[in-house]
Design a protein around this motif. Structure first.
Motif, PDB file in Angstrom:
ATOM      1  N   ARG A   1       0.828  -1.209   0.000  1.00 48.07           N
ATOM      2  CA  ARG A   1       0.000   0.000   0.000  1.00 48.07           C
ATOM      3  C   ARG A   1       0.861   1.257   0.000  1.00 48.07           C
ATOM      4  O   ARG A   1       0.507   2.272  -0.621  1.00 48.07           O
ATOM      5  CB  ARG A   1      -0.926   0.011   1.225  1.00 48.07           C
ATOM      6  N   LEU A   2       1.984   1.189   0.675  1.00 46.59           N
ATOM      7  CA  LEU A   2       2.875   2.350   0.762  1.00 46.59           C
ATOM      8  C   LEU A   2       3.878   2.396  -0.384  1.00 46.59           C
ATOM      9  O   LEU A   2       4.579   3.393  -0.555  1.00 46.59           O
ATOM     10  CB  LEU A   2       3.621   2.340   2.101  1.00 46.59           C
ATOM     11  N   GLY A   3       3.961   1.311  -1.140  1.00 44.28           N
ATOM     12  CA  GLY A   3       4.863   1.279  -2.285  1.00 44.28           C
ATOM     13  C   GLY A   3       6.321   1.089  -1.918  1.00 44.28           C
ATOM     14  O   GLY A   3       7.214   1.504  -2.664  1.00 44.28           O
ATOM     15  N   ILE A   4       6.588   0.454  -0.761  1.00 49.77           N
ATOM     16  CA  ILE A   4       7.964   0.278  -0.310  1.00 49.77           C
ATOM     17  C   ILE A   4       8.380  -1.185  -0.409  1.00 49.77           C
ATOM     18  O   ILE A   4       7.551  -2.093  -0.338  1.00 49.77           O
ATOM     19  CB  ILE A   4       8.148   0.791   1.130  1.00 49.77           C
ATOM     20  N   LYS A   5       9.665  -1.404  -0.557  1.00 53.27           N
ATOM     21  CA  LYS A   5      10.205  -2.753  -0.713  1.00 53.27           C
ATOM     22  C   LYS A   5      10.213  -3.520   0.599  1.00 53.27           C
ATOM     23  O   LYS A   5       9.941  -4.721   0.637  1.00 53.27           O
ATOM     24  CB  LYS A   5      11.628  -2.672  -1.281  1.00 53.27           C
ATOM     25  N   TYR A   6      10.552  -2.826   1.675  1.00 49.25           N
ATOM     26  CA  TYR A   6      10.667  -3.466   2.984  1.00 49.25           C
ATOM     27  C   TYR A   6       9.706  -2.817   3.981  1.00 49.25           C
ATOM     28  O   TYR A   6       9.403  -1.619   3.862  1.00 49.25           O
ATOM     29  CB  TYR A   6      12.097  -3.318   3.522  1.00 49.25           C
ATOM     30  N   PRO A   7       9.244  -3.576   4.979  1.00 48.02           N
ATOM     31  CA  PRO A   7       8.310  -3.015   5.973  1.00 48.02           C
ATOM     32  C   PRO A   7       9.041  -2.186   7.031  1.00 48.02           C
ATOM     33  O   PRO A   7       8.952  -2.450   8.224  1.00 48.02           O
ATOM     34  CB  PRO A   7       7.658  -4.263   6.576  1.00 48.02           C
ATOM     35  N   ILE A   8       9.765  -1.188   6.552  1.00 49.44           N
ATOM     36  CA  ILE A   8      10.581  -0.336   7.430  1.00 49.44           C
ATOM     37  C   ILE A   8      10.209   1.119   7.176  1.00 49.44           C
ATOM     38  O   ILE A   8      10.174   1.571   6.027  1.00 49.44           O
ATOM     39  CB  ILE A   8      12.084  -0.531   7.156  1.00 49.44           C
ATOM     40  N   ILE A   9       9.965   1.856   8.245  1.00 54.34           N
ATOM     41  CA  ILE A   9       9.626   3.274   8.138  1.00 54.34           C
ATOM     42  C   ILE A   9      10.639   4.071   8.951  1.00 54.34           C
ATOM     43  O   ILE A   9      10.858   3.801  10.137  1.00 54.34           O
ATOM     44  CB  ILE A   9       8.199   3.536   8.661  1.00 54.34           C
ATOM     45  N   GLN A  10      11.285   5.005   8.295  1.00 57.34           N
ATOM     46  CA  GLN A  10      12.226   5.900   8.970  1.00 57.34           C
ATOM     47  C   GLN A  10      11.413   6.999   9.643  1.00 57.34           C
ATOM     48  O   GLN A  10      10.648   7.708   8.998  1.00 57.34           O
ATOM     49  CB  GLN A  10      13.213   6.473   7.951  1.00 57.34           C
ATOM     50  N   ALA A  11      11.544   7.096  10.943  1.00 56.83           N
ATOM     51  CA  ALA A  11      10.717   8.031  11.704  1.00 56.83           C
ATOM     52  C   ALA A  11      11.013   9.485  11.335  1.00 56.83           C
ATOM     53  O   ALA A  11      12.141   9.847  11.012  1.00 56.83           O
ATOM     54  CB  ALA A  11      10.936   7.828  13.200  1.00 56.83           C
ATOM     55  N   GLY A  12       9.978  10.323  11.407  1.00 59.31           N
ATOM     56  CA  GLY A  12      10.124  11.753  11.109  1.00 59.31           C
ATOM     57  C   GLY A  12      10.513  12.530  12.344  1.00 59.31           C
ATOM     58  O   GLY A  12       9.677  13.174  12.986  1.00 59.31           O
ATOM     59  N   MET A  13      11.783  12.479  12.710  1.00 54.17           N
ATOM     60  CA  MET A  13      12.277  13.050  13.969  1.00 54.17           C
ATOM     61  C   MET A  13      12.629  14.528  13.831  1.00 54.17           C
ATOM     62  O   MET A  13      13.083  14.972  12.779  1.00 54.17           O
ATOM     63  CB  MET A  13      13.516  12.273  14.425  1.00 54.17           C
ATOM     64  N   VAL A  14      12.459  15.266  14.932  1.00 51.63           N
ATOM     65  CA  VAL A  14      12.806  16.698  14.919  1.00 51.63           C
ATOM     66  C   VAL A  14      14.305  16.888  14.806  1.00 51.63           C
ATOM     67  O   VAL A  14      15.095  16.134  15.372  1.00 51.63           O
ATOM     68  CB  VAL A  14      12.279  17.419  16.177  1.00 51.63           C
ATOM     69  N   TRP A  15      14.714  17.904  14.043  1.00 53.52           N
ATOM     70  CA  TRP A  15      16.105  18.295  13.846  1.00 53.52           C
ATOM     71  C   TRP A  15      16.959  17.181  13.231  1.00 53.52           C
ATOM     72  O   TRP A  15      18.170  17.244  13.266  1.00 53.52           O
ATOM     73  CB  TRP A  15      16.743  18.783  15.166  1.00 53.52           C
ATOM     74  N   THR A  16      16.317  16.181  12.689  1.00 58.92           N
ATOM     75  CA  THR A  16      17.031  15.001  12.187  1.00 58.92           C
ATOM     76  C   THR A  16      16.563  14.584  10.806  1.00 58.92           C
ATOM     77  O   THR A  16      17.380  14.268   9.928  1.00 58.92           O
ATOM     78  CB  THR A  16      16.832  13.827  13.171  1.00 58.92           C
ATOM     79  N   SER A  17      15.248  14.578  10.621  1.00 57.02           N
ATOM     80  CA  SER A  17      14.657  13.989   9.415  1.00 57.02           C
ATOM     81  C   SER A  17      14.313  15.042   8.374  1.00 57.02           C
ATOM     82  O   SER A  17      13.138  15.392   8.182  1.00 57.02           O
ATOM     83  CB  SER A  17      13.414  13.180   9.784  1.00 57.02           C
ATOM     84  N   GLY A  18      15.345  15.537   7.703  1.00 59.07           N
ATOM     85  CA  GLY A  18      15.136  16.434   6.581  1.00 59.07           C
ATOM     86  C   GLY A  18      14.960  15.637   5.295  1.00 59.07           C
ATOM     87  O   GLY A  18      14.904  14.404   5.304  1.00 59.07           O
ATOM     88  N   TRP A  19      14.916  16.335   4.175  1.00 59.57           N
ATOM     89  CA  TRP A  19      14.664  15.662   2.903  1.00 59.57           C
ATOM     90  C   TRP A  19      15.791  14.709   2.512  1.00 59.57           C
ATOM     91  O   TRP A  19      15.541  13.674   1.892  1.00 59.57           O
ATOM     92  CB  TRP A  19      14.421  16.687   1.794  1.00 59.57           C
ATOM     93  N   LYS A  20      17.016  15.017   2.917  1.00 54.54           N
ATOM     94  CA  LYS A  20      18.134  14.150   2.546  1.00 54.54           C
ATOM     95  C   LYS A  20      18.006  12.764   3.174  1.00 54.54           C
ATOM     96  O   LYS A  20      18.240  11.744   2.518  1.00 54.54           O
ATOM     97  CB  LYS A  20      19.464  14.793   2.947  1.00 54.54           C
ATOM     98  N   LEU A  21      17.639  12.714   4.444  1.00 51.73           N
ATOM     99  CA  LEU A  21      17.463  11.427   5.109  1.00 51.73           C
ATOM    100  C   LEU A  21      16.246  10.696   4.549  1.00 51.73           C
ATOM    101  O   LEU A  21      16.290   9.482   4.313  1.00 51.73           O
ATOM    102  CB  LEU A  21      17.317  11.611   6.618  1.00 51.73           C
TER     103      LEU A  21
END
Length: 314
Positions: free
Chosen positions: A8-28
């Motif tokens: 449903r999410l269109g991803i290969k693996y069932p892994i989600i990188q969390a949207g963390m403050v001061w950490t998760s910009g567009w590059k990550l």
């Protein structure tokens, strides 16, 4: 048969990188998506126009469809953050720190996939009733702000799985493939991982913060500032001062005054490892190196397959 969450999410693996403050910009987010995971841009430390810039940078890549935005609903400018996210065509939304009910219809009208972070069965049920497509059941091992009931991931995930019909994503204290296998065995359809991705090359966190994660041991973190909202962070000068205030019965106002110095930015983004708030999960004790997001995902899958093979051989 229901469509698996990864599909449903269109991803290969069932892994989600969390949207963390001061950490998760567009590059990550882009690096995570390129590795086969879902990449999330963390709006929690961004003004609306900065969020727009990050989204547009991510949209200019070949993995734009597997990138979402995490929006803390407690933000005073949440309406603007929601508006920017929808205007820019993001259709995968993760929300946290508040009730998804207020904004859920806007997301549904736009055709979005909506997931909400919960720390209890009660809140999971409310999120389902609000129209969420999934919930992230996050145990209090997680870094950053946690639920007041302090329910562990191992206990929370199966109870939420039993309580709701929508997919459950496990979070809190997960940093390797063994834990990923365990979470899926509990009934989760994916895992959301924060601290392990915070200590990556593409993370926008300061190098001092990343090294603090790597240097952490099993007992490196504490849960404090409970009068405001429980937060898990690494022990340092500020954290121990906050814990001391809590132990002597400091009021909510005193805790707010102690925190009101942009501590998250100071610690995570600017690298002040003494006076800054170094938010990280208990999983930090498992993290021994700073890798690329691609290497993190590759290792997670290798560890997962190895653990599965070991279990099958018992």
């Amino acid at each position: 048969m229901k469509t698996p969450l990864s599909e449903r999410l269109g991803i290969k693996y069932p892994i989600i990188q969390a949207g963390m403050v001061w950490t998760s910009g567009w590059k990550l987010a882009v690096a995570s998506a390129r590795a086969g995971a879902l990449g999330l841009i963390g709006a929690g430390s961004m003004k609306p126009e900065l969020l727009r810039e990050h989204i547009r940078n991510a949209k200019a890549t070949e993995v734009a469809k597997t990138i979402g935005v995490n929006i803390p609903l407690i933000r005073g400018d949440v309406d603007e953050l929601v508006k920017v996210t929808l205007e820019e065509g993001i259709r995968i939304i993760f929300t946290s720190a508040g009730s998804p009910k207020v904004h859920a219809q806007k997301f549904k009208d736009a055709g979005c996939f909506l997931a909400h972070v919960v720390a209890s069965v009660t809140h999971a049920k409310k999120a389902e009733e609000a129209g969420c497509d999934a919930v992230i059941a996050e145990g209090f091992e997680a870094g950053g702000h946690n639920g007041i009931d302090e329910i562990t991931t191992l206990c929370l995930v199966p109870q939420v799985v039993d309580a709701v019909k929508i997919p459950v994503i496990a979070a809190g204290g997960i940093a390797d493939g063994r834990q990923m296998l365990a979470a899926l065995a509990l009934g989760a359809q994916a895992v959301q991982i924060g601290t392990r991705f915070a200590a990556t090359i593409e993370s926008s966190s300061h190098q001092n913060y990343k090294q603090a994660v790597v240097d952490a041991e099993d007992n490196a973190t504490i849960l404090t500032l409970k009068k405001i909202a429980p937060v898990r962070l690494k022990k340092n000068v500020f954290a121990l001062e906050a814990l001391s205030a809590q132990m002597r019965g400091a009021s909510k106002e005193e805790e707010i005054q102690l925190l009101a110095k942009k501590r998250e930015m100071l610690g995570i983004f600017e690298g002040d490892t003494a006076q800054g708030e170094l938010e990280m999960g208990q999983s930090s004790g498992l993290i021994k190196d700073i890798l690329s997001a691609q290497e993190v995902v590759k290792r997670l899958i290798a560890e997962y397959e190895s653990a599965k093979e070991r279990i099958n051989g018992l």
